[in-house]
Design a protein around this motif. Structure first.
Motif: not given
Length: 477
Positions: A458-463, A466-468, A475-477
């Motif tokens: 459901i692409k919860d905004s809080l999750i 956190i994932i981002n 992950l390297p830039k």
């Protein structure tokens, strides 16, 4: 925001220790002390805690809020000593009354005398100062140390029901030592200030104002046990107490948020930053709903299998109590936001007191009407009534600080996912026939997996946030 997250993580670390401790200790204690010993401990402690309420008043909540508003060393030191003088004076009076009670007690006199350490520990408790300064690390470190020492001592000294006095002594003395060592960093933080009567007077009535709801809370958390013990006996108290212990473990994650957020909310309110407060409240509400709903329904689903191995067959009566009591997790989570974070931090103690008082009165009525017929089930229902009614009334009083439409949308979303958690963990118990301990771990793994997958779908905004954040870290830039 970084310090807020750090403080919460420190508090959660301690709550994780509290979560692990019962998995290590409770199965052992339940089998060693039996329902009779567990019930006796709960009954004695419930009476002691009534004295503790008067000894500490509402100073932890009030003190942390006041310290949060003082930035300069001189002001903060003066504020601390003014508040602590009230704590010391009231605690000493309470201790004298308690000694008189212990001397005249007809039963459990020796156990009541051991708890003198518990009352003295409350007298010297200054953790509210560090919470007010958002120095949660100091409090957490102390709590972890005390908890680990007590675990070792329990396994070493408590071998059967005759060792109940050792068990109580360990808990009381380690609590006392833990409070005592907090004075070492405290005296490095503040300077001694001569306090005038007017400095004390300005705090007295606000403390009393917050004290009323604390008394009412004891009506349905402690008096329930006392009434149950008198009417139905210590064994029923033992059943109720074990169900309550399990629920309180889950609640630790929610009350952690409260202890961390209150000083920040009080500071923002003192600066007039209403919009900033609303932002914190929005995030806090989303977090509480996301956590408490799956906890509530998940605990209801795992209760039958969990109790059988965690407490033993002698505590099978706890299964139904735990199922009935589980929604307390959700309602306490709401009350923590609407009552503590909003009403108390914005100096609306009178509204907070009204909500708690109405809930407590209904709880008391429920208990007295049904305890003779339903025993521990009546006490459990009474607790649920108090928490539910109190939370709903506090929500009404705090309505201008949040959007109800947004709250309802989040509730429906997380509730539907939590229902999936309930059915998934219940199915595990029915279709997998292995060790009950392993079944519980499989239930928790599947329940958490189902919930996390649902949140991602459901692409919860809080999750998503956190994932981002994790992606940016890894992950390297």
């Amino acid at each position: 925001m970084g310090k807020l997250i750090s403080n919460y993580l420190y508090t959660v670390i301690y709550q994780l220790l509290l979560l692990v401790t019962p998995f290590i200790l409770t199965p052992y204690i339940s089998r060693v002390l039996k329902p009779e010993g567990i019930g006796t401990d709960a009954y004695v402690l419930s009476i002691v805690q009534l004295f503790l309420v008067f000894a500490i008043l509402s100073i932890p909540m009030y003190g942390s809020r006041q310290i949060a508003t003082k930035q300069a060393l001189e002001e903060r030191s003066k504020e601390f000593w003014s508040i602590y003088f009230i704590q010391l004076f009231i605690s000493m009076i309470t201790l004298v009354v308690y000694l008189l009670f212990a001397l005249t007690a007809n039963e459990y006199k020796s156990l009541f005398f051991i708890h003198i350490f518990t009352l003295v520990a409350t007298t010297i408790d200054v953790s509210w100062y560090f919470i007010g300064k958002e120095q949660i690390k100091s409090v957490t470190t102390r709590n972890i140390l005390v908890r680990l020492v007590s675990i070792v001592l329990v396994f070493t000294l408590v071998k059967d029901i005759d060792d109940l006095s050792y068990y109580i002594t360990i808990n009381a003395v380690t609590l006392f030592v833990g409070q005592l060592i907090m004075w070492i960093p405290l005296l490095k933080e503040i300077t001694f200030k001569r306090i005038a009567y007017r400095d004390i007077k300005v705090h007295f009535w606000p403390i009393i104002g917050l004290f009323l709801p604390q008394i009412m809370i004891q009506v349905y958390t402690l008096v329930n046990r006392i009434v149950l013990g008198r009417v139905s006996g210590e064994v029923e108290v033992g059943y109720y107490n074990q169900a309550d212990k399990v629920v309180r473990i889950a609640l630790g994650f929610i009350t952690s948020l409260g202890s961390v957020l209150l000083p920040r909310m009080a500071h923002e309110f003192s600066q007039g930053n209403t919009e900033s407060m609303k932002k914190y409240i929005k995030y806090a509400l989303q977090f509480v709903l996301l956590i408490t709903l799956p906890m509530t329904l998940g605990l209801m689903g795992i209760a039958p299998n969990f109790v059988s191995w965690f407490l033993g067959n002698e505590f099978n009566a706890v299964i139904n109590l735990l199922i009935i009591m589980s929604p307390v997790i959700f309602f306490v989570g709401l009350a923590n936001i609407f009552g503590i974070q909003i009403l108390v931090s914005t100096n609306q103690q009178n509204k907070y007191a009204i909500a708690i008082t109405i809930g407590a009165i209904l709880s008391l009525i429920t208990n007295f009407l049904f305890v003779s017929h339903l025993a521990s089930t009546a006490a459990t229902i009474a607790l649920l009534v108090a928490e539910a009614v109190g939370a709903i009334i506090q929500m009404y009083f705090a309505r201008k600080y949040f959007e109800f439409k947004n709250f309802a949308g989040m509730f429906i979303k997380y509730f539907v996912l939590s229902i999936l958690v309930f059915f998934s963990v219940s199915a595990v118990d029915k279709f997998i026939n292995i060790s009950p301990l392993l079944v519980t771990f499989i239930q928790i793994f599947i329940g958490v997996s189902v919930y996390l997958i649902g949140l991602i779908v459901i692409k919860d905004s809080l999750i998503v946030t956190i994932i981002n954040t994790v992606k940016r870290k890894i992950l390297p830039k």
